[in-house]
Design a protein around this motif. Structure first.
Motif, PDB file in Angstrom:
ATOM      1  N   LEU A  69      11.451   1.381 -12.759  1.00 15.72           N
ATOM      2  CA  LEU A  69      11.362   1.384 -14.227  1.00 15.72           C
ATOM      3  C   LEU A  69      12.689   1.834 -14.840  1.00 15.72           C
ATOM      4  CD1 LEU A  69       7.915   3.219 -14.622  1.00 15.72           C
ATOM      5  CD2 LEU A  69       8.321   0.759 -14.653  1.00 15.72           C
ATOM      6  N   SER A  70      12.908   1.439 -16.104  1.00 15.06           N
ATOM      7  CA  SER A  70      14.118   1.884 -16.816  1.00 15.06           C
ATOM      8  C   SER A  70      13.938   3.352 -17.234  1.00 15.06           C
ATOM      9  CB  SER A  70      14.310   1.029 -18.066  1.00 15.06           C
ATOM     10  OG  SER A  70      13.281   1.334 -19.003  1.00 15.06           O
ATOM     11  N   GLY A  71      15.038   3.973 -17.684  1.00 14.85           N
ATOM     12  CA  GLY A  71      14.976   5.368 -18.112  1.00 14.85           C
ATOM     13  C   GLY A  71      13.974   5.571 -19.237  1.00 14.85           C
ATOM     14  N   GLY A  72      13.991   4.635 -20.201  1.00 10.28           N
ATOM     15  CA  GLY A  72      13.080   4.741 -21.343  1.00 10.28           C
ATOM     16  C   GLY A  72      11.627   4.635 -20.894  1.00 10.28           C
ATOM     17  N   GLU A  73      11.388   3.703 -19.955  1.00 11.97           N
ATOM     18  CA  GLU A  73      10.008   3.533 -19.459  1.00 11.97           C
ATOM     19  C   GLU A  73       9.552   4.784 -18.694  1.00 11.97           C
ATOM     20  OE1 GLU A  73       9.438  -1.243 -18.740  1.00 11.97           O
ATOM     21  OE2 GLU A  73      10.759  -0.154 -17.379  1.00 11.97           O
ATOM     22  N   GLN A  74      10.466   5.318 -17.890  1.00 12.55           N
ATOM     23  CA  GLN A  74      10.119   6.540 -17.125  1.00 12.55           C
ATOM     24  C   GLN A  74       9.807   7.685 -18.091  1.00 12.55           C
ATOM     25  OE1 GLN A  74      12.292   7.692 -13.597  1.00 12.55           O
ATOM     26  NE2 GLN A  74      13.269   5.706 -13.504  1.00 12.55           N
ATOM     27  N   GLN A  75      10.584   7.764 -19.161  1.00 11.96           N
ATOM     28  CA  GLN A  75      10.340   8.848 -20.105  1.00 11.96           C
ATOM     29  C   GLN A  75       8.990   8.665 -20.812  1.00 11.96           C
ATOM     30  OE1 GLN A  75      10.957  11.768 -20.281  1.00 11.96           O
ATOM     31  NE2 GLN A  75      12.728  12.198 -21.557  1.00 11.96           N
ATOM     32  N   ARG A  76       8.613   7.418 -21.061  1.00 10.17           N
ATOM     33  CA  ARG A  76       7.309   7.171 -21.698  1.00 10.17           C
ATOM     34  C   ARG A  76       6.167   7.577 -20.759  1.00 10.17           C
ATOM     35  NH1 ARG A  76       7.099   1.349 -24.259  1.00 10.17           N
ATOM     36  NH2 ARG A  76       9.111   0.929 -23.300  1.00 10.17           N
ATOM     37  N   ILE A  77       6.391   7.329 -19.476  1.00 10.89           N
ATOM     38  CA  ILE A  77       5.376   7.756 -18.485  1.00 10.89           C
ATOM     39  C   ILE A  77       5.307   9.284 -18.484  1.00 10.89           C
ATOM     40  CG2 ILE A  77       4.681   7.694 -16.033  1.00 10.89           C
ATOM     41  CD1 ILE A  77       4.694   4.960 -17.515  1.00 10.89           C
ATOM     42  N   ALA A  78       6.478   9.910 -18.569  1.00 13.03           N
ATOM     43  CA  ALA A  78       6.517  11.374 -18.573  1.00 13.03           C
ATOM     44  C   ALA A  78       5.787  11.918 -19.806  1.00 13.03           C
ATOM     45  CB  ALA A  78       7.956  11.869 -18.559  1.00 13.03           C
ATOM     46  N   VAL A  79       5.928  11.234 -20.926  1.00 16.67           N
ATOM     47  CA  VAL A  79       5.223  11.644 -22.154  1.00 16.67           C
ATOM     48  C   VAL A  79       3.711  11.467 -21.948  1.00 16.67           C
ATOM     49  CG1 VAL A  79       4.833  11.119 -24.610  1.00 16.67           C
ATOM     50  CG2 VAL A  79       7.160  11.141 -23.692  1.00 16.67           C
ATOM     51  N   ALA A  80       3.342  10.328 -21.371  1.00 14.04           N
ATOM     52  CA  ALA A  80       1.916  10.062 -21.139  1.00 14.04           C
ATOM     53  C   ALA A  80       1.317  11.145 -20.241  1.00 14.04           C
ATOM     54  CB  ALA A  80       1.745   8.693 -20.494  1.00 14.04           C
ATOM     55  N   ARG A  81       2.058  11.514 -19.190  1.00 13.95           N
ATOM     56  CA  ARG A  81       1.560  12.552 -18.276  1.00 13.95           C
ATOM     57  C   ARG A  81       1.443  13.898 -19.003  1.00 13.95           C
ATOM     58  NH1 ARG A  81       5.315  14.085 -13.433  1.00 13.95           N
ATOM     59  NH2 ARG A  81       6.396  15.017 -15.196  1.00 13.95           N
ATOM     60  N   ALA A  82       2.401  14.167 -19.883  1.00 11.84           N
ATOM     61  CA  ALA A  82       2.394  15.455 -20.583  1.00 11.84           C
ATOM     62  C   ALA A  82       1.215  15.583 -21.540  1.00 11.84           C
ATOM     63  CB  ALA A  82       3.704  15.640 -21.336  1.00 11.84           C
ATOM     64  N   VAL A  83       0.789  14.476 -22.125  1.00  8.03           N
ATOM     65  CA  VAL A  83      -0.236  14.597 -23.174  1.00  8.03           C
ATOM     66  C   VAL A  83      -1.628  14.136 -22.747  1.00  8.03           C
ATOM     67  CG1 VAL A  83       1.450  14.441 -25.026  1.00  8.03           C
ATOM     68  CG2 VAL A  83       0.363  12.364 -24.185  1.00  8.03           C
ATOM     69  N   VAL A  84      -1.734  13.523 -21.568  1.00  8.06           N
ATOM     70  CA  VAL A  84      -3.033  12.956 -21.164  1.00  8.06           C
ATOM     71  C   VAL A  84      -4.119  14.035 -21.029  1.00  8.06           C
ATOM     72  CG1 VAL A  84      -2.692  13.007 -18.647  1.00  8.06           C
ATOM     73  CG2 VAL A  84      -4.086  11.219 -19.657  1.00  8.06           C
ATOM     74  N   GLY A  85      -3.705  15.232 -20.702  1.00  9.48           N
ATOM     75  CA  GLY A  85      -4.680  16.322 -20.547  1.00  9.48           C
ATOM     76  C   GLY A  85      -5.022  16.989 -21.872  1.00  9.48           C
ATOM     77  N   ASP A  86      -4.545  16.413 -22.972  1.00 12.57           N
ATOM     78  CA  ASP A  86      -4.789  16.946 -24.312  1.00 12.57           C
ATOM     79  C   ASP A  86      -4.405  18.426 -24.407  1.00 12.57           C
ATOM     80  OD1 ASP A  86      -5.489  16.587 -26.875  1.00 12.57           O
ATOM     81  OD2 ASP A  86      -7.655  16.812 -26.584  1.00 12.57           O
ATOM     82  N   PRO A  87      -3.135  18.754 -24.133  1.00  6.82           N
ATOM     83  CA  PRO A  87      -2.723  20.159 -24.140  1.00  6.82           C
ATOM     84  C   PRO A  87      -2.562  20.703 -25.561  1.00  6.82           C
ATOM     85  CG  PRO A  87      -0.835  18.770 -23.745  1.00  6.82           C
ATOM     86  CD  PRO A  87      -2.012  17.855 -23.841  1.00  6.82           C
ATOM     87  N   ASP A  88      -2.593  22.034 -25.673  1.00 10.71           N
ATOM     88  CA  ASP A  88      -2.394  22.657 -26.986  1.00 10.71           C
ATOM     89  C   ASP A  88      -0.927  22.584 -27.398  1.00 10.71           C
ATOM     90  OD1 ASP A  88      -5.033  23.379 -26.889  1.00 10.71           O
ATOM     91  OD2 ASP A  88      -4.633  25.356 -25.988  1.00 10.71           O
ATOM     92  N   ILE A  89      -0.046  22.686 -26.391  1.00  7.53           N
ATOM     93  CA  ILE A  89       1.392  22.770 -26.689  1.00  7.53           C
ATOM     94  C   ILE A  89       2.142  21.715 -25.874  1.00  7.53           C
ATOM     95  CG2 ILE A  89       3.399  24.314 -26.658  1.00  7.53           C
ATOM     96  CD1 ILE A  89       1.139  26.601 -26.216  1.00  7.53           C
ATOM     97  N   ILE A  90       3.031  20.994 -26.532  1.00 10.21           N
ATOM     98  CA  ILE A  90       3.875  20.036 -25.805  1.00 10.21           C
ATOM     99  C   ILE A  90       5.300  20.583 -25.805  1.00 10.21           C
ATOM    100  CG2 ILE A  90       4.790  17.675 -25.777  1.00 10.21           C
ATOM    101  CD1 ILE A  90       2.161  16.871 -27.272  1.00 10.21           C
ATOM    102  N   LEU A  91       5.861  20.715 -24.603  1.00 10.04           N
ATOM    103  CA  LEU A  91       7.240  21.172 -24.479  1.00 10.04           C
ATOM    104  C   LEU A  91       8.077  19.988 -24.011  1.00 10.04           C
ATOM    105  CD1 LEU A  91       6.689  24.531 -22.507  1.00 10.04           C
ATOM    106  CD2 LEU A  91       6.811  24.241 -24.978  1.00 10.04           C
ATOM    107  N   ALA A  92       9.106  19.668 -24.752  1.00  9.16           N
ATOM    108  CA  ALA A  92       9.940  18.528 -24.368  1.00  9.16           C
ATOM    109  C   ALA A  92      11.381  19.003 -24.196  1.00  9.16           C
ATOM    110  CB  ALA A  92       9.846  17.442 -25.435  1.00  9.16           C
ATOM    111  N   ASP A  93      11.875  18.822 -22.983  1.00  5.53           N
ATOM    112  CA  ASP A  93      13.232  19.280 -22.675  1.00  5.53           C
ATOM    113  C   ASP A  93      14.175  18.071 -22.695  1.00  5.53           C
ATOM    114  OD1 ASP A  93      15.404  20.677 -21.885  1.00  5.53           O
ATOM    115  OD2 ASP A  93      14.670  21.168 -19.871  1.00  5.53           O
ATOM    116  N   GLU A  94      15.012  17.994 -23.691  1.00  4.04           N
ATOM    117  CA  GLU A  94      15.926  16.857 -23.881  1.00  4.04           C
ATOM    118  C   GLU A  94      15.182  15.532 -23.685  1.00  4.04           C
ATOM    119  OE1 GLU A  94      18.789  17.272 -25.056  1.00  4.04           O
ATOM    120  OE2 GLU A  94      19.644  19.174 -24.363  1.00  4.04           O
TER     121      GLU A  94
END
Lengths: 229, 292
Positions: A146-171
């Motif tokens: 996958l491209s960098g942008g696609e990988q980052q979208r997957i990373a976002v999906a993984r971060a929010v799929v569990g419906d967390p209270d807080i999202i931390l995004a590092d760069e």
């Protein structure tokens, strides 16, 4: 007396210091982050932004000072409770941290599987989240393809799929082109509007310029006085 | 659990080479231990069979009355570990001797009087096999009034018993060595797999997975490796046992005792032991790895 600010703060940091051997990474950080706040932590590379985020999800311990997350004192949390604390956070890592030998679906599903959710629920939530980030057609792809942008979208999906209270995004947009960065930022804004607390560490001035929330700056491990805007 | 089993099987498939080496090692260890067990149970059978014919000869004093002899018969029959008691008169003993030593018949016929004493032949139950137990029984019999001597082949029994104990001890030692070797090799394989997966494990930790969630597939992997290795080891032994051929087994059987394969209970025990070894190996390597 408990003030309204204290009451609504989901993260509280008191005189937090972090040292790596002799190097002072963070010094005397006192900061409140409120529920459903969109906070940017700005500052140049090496200012301590990533370190600050790592202290929150206990990837690193503090050297001194105290951090409270949703009322839990991180210095006193038992080892066995750390995974449960981490489930409060959805973390988007600077280097994505996707498992290269697992498919896109498996990378996102891992969060829900770790929480013991049933196969049916996992499938439903993962497919839905991949649709939200526009990756539903790449379920069976592997991250290295996958491209960098696609990988980052997957990373976002993984971060929010569990419906967390807080999202931390590092760069979150650090290595992306403008278009991909825009997509990622829109996704973060969407989760903020859904009620999540979003903390973004970035040196990207254009991203901070489009800020929909508070901005604090770090310089050489210290909060820049009067930097809040 | 289904998720963990699936993951364990995927891991085994993805690390085919390492897992095959481990499986082969476990199989060889199980094969060796089982081969020893096979030998042990057959020697034990032989010993038990021999014990069925174990007799104690109780020689009586010449002046013993018939009444006392009757009484002594009951006393001997009442003793624990005594299966049967047979009286052999001195006349019967001499006749038996003549029958068994046909070349010395003329010598025996020239005797002025029968030098042999009356005796009891006491057959023991198979439970009496230790020299200590036999000695205590012999002493009890010897203390009865009218007994002049008791003979039970003590040196031979002691020698055989010592050999058998040594054999057992060697078996335990061998088992312990194979057990440790299996744990060492399996633990190392799992450790190698963990190294290839360390990034994945780190990410899982960061997204909120508990240690038990991360470890479970590796425990299962150890159990699966142990179980399959155990089955293969026993299968190999059965193959060799069958290949030995009925003829060879019959030759041995005719001489001593029927040669048999390991009972099902032992086979199950071996597979369970092998699975436990796999689990222990996973436990040790994970314990070390998760400290990092």
């Amino acid at each position: 007396m408990v003030t309204t600010t204290e009451k609504s703060a989901i993260i509280r940091m008191f005189h937090v210091h972090k040292r790596y051997n002799t190097k002072q990474a963070l010094a005397d950080i006192t900061l409140d982050i409120h529920k459903n706040e969109f906070l940017f932590i700005g500052g140049p590379s090496g200012a301590g932004k990533s370190t600050l985020l790592k202290l929150l999800y206990l990837a690193e311990p503090v050297s001194s000072g105290q951090i409270l997350v949703d009322g839990m004192n991180l210095s006193r949390i038992p080892r066995g409770r750390i995974p449960f604390l981490r489930r409060k956070f959805g973390v988007i890592f600077q280097d994505y941290k996707l498992i290269p030998t697992r498919t896109v679906y498996e990378n996102v599903a891992i969060v829900l599987e770790a929480c013991g959710q049933s196969r049916g629920v996992v499938e439903k939530k993962v497919r839905n989240m991949l649709r939200v980030v526009g990756m539903e057609d790449r379920l069976k792809a592997y991250p290295p393809g996958l491209s960098g942008g696609e990988q980052q979208r997957i990373a976002v999906a993984r971060a929010v799929v569990g419906d967390p209270d807080i999202i931390l995004a590092d760069e979150p947009t650090g290595s992306l082109d403008d278009e991909s960065a825009h997509v990622i930022f829109e996704l973060l804004a969407r989760f903020y509007l859904r009620g999540a607390t979003v903390v973004v560490a970035t040196h990207d001035r254009s991203l901070i310029g489009s800020a929909i929330g508070r901005v604090v700056h770090l310089r050489e491990g210290r909060l820049d006085s009067g930097s809040e805007s | 659990m289904f998720f963990h089993i699936r993951k364990a099987l995927t891991d085994i498939r993805e690390n085919r080479f390492l897992n095959t080496v481990t499986l082969f090692t476990i199989s060889l260890c199980v094969l060796n231990v089982c081969a020893f067990c096979l030998l042990y149970i057959n020697v034990q059978d032989m010993f038990d069979n021999w014990k069925k014919g174990l007799r104690v000869m109780v020689y009586l004093t010449p002046e013993l009355t018939d009444a006392r002899r009757q009484e002594m018969t009951s006393q001997l029959k009442d003793m624990k570990d005594v299966q049967a008691v047979r009286f052999i008169s001195k006349t019967q003993a001499l006749a038996l001797m003549k029958e068994r030593m046909p070349r010395q018949t003329s010598l025996l016929e020239n005797l002025r009087e029968n030098p042999l004493p009356d005796a009891f032949e006491v057959t023991l139950t198979p439970q009496v096999h230790s020299p200590g137990k036999m000695e205590s029984l012999a002493k009890t019999i010897e203390s009865l009034a009218g007994v002049s001597d008791v003979e039970y082949g003590r040196p031979w029994i002691e020698r055989f018993s010592r050999f058998f104990n040594l054999f057992k001890l060697a078996g335990y030692g061998l088992g312990a060595i194979f057990f440790m070797a299996t744990i060492f090799i399996t633990a190392n394989t799992i450790r190698l797999i963990l190294y290839t997966r360390r990034e994945e494990m780190q990410i899982m930790r960061l997204v909120g997975a508990t240690d038990s969630f991360i470890n479970m597939p590796y425990y299962l992997e150890g159990i699966i490796q142990g179980g399959v290795g155990g089955l293969v080891g026993i299968g190999l032994l059965y193959g060799v046992f069958s290949l030995m051929g009925d003829q060879f087994r019959e030759t041995l059987s005719a001489e001593m005792v029927k040669i048999r394969f390991l009972p099902l209970s032992i086979c199950i025990l071996m597979v369970c032991g092998s699975m436990a070894t796999g689990l222990l190996s996973a436990f040790f390597s994970l314990k070390q790895f998760m400290k990092r």
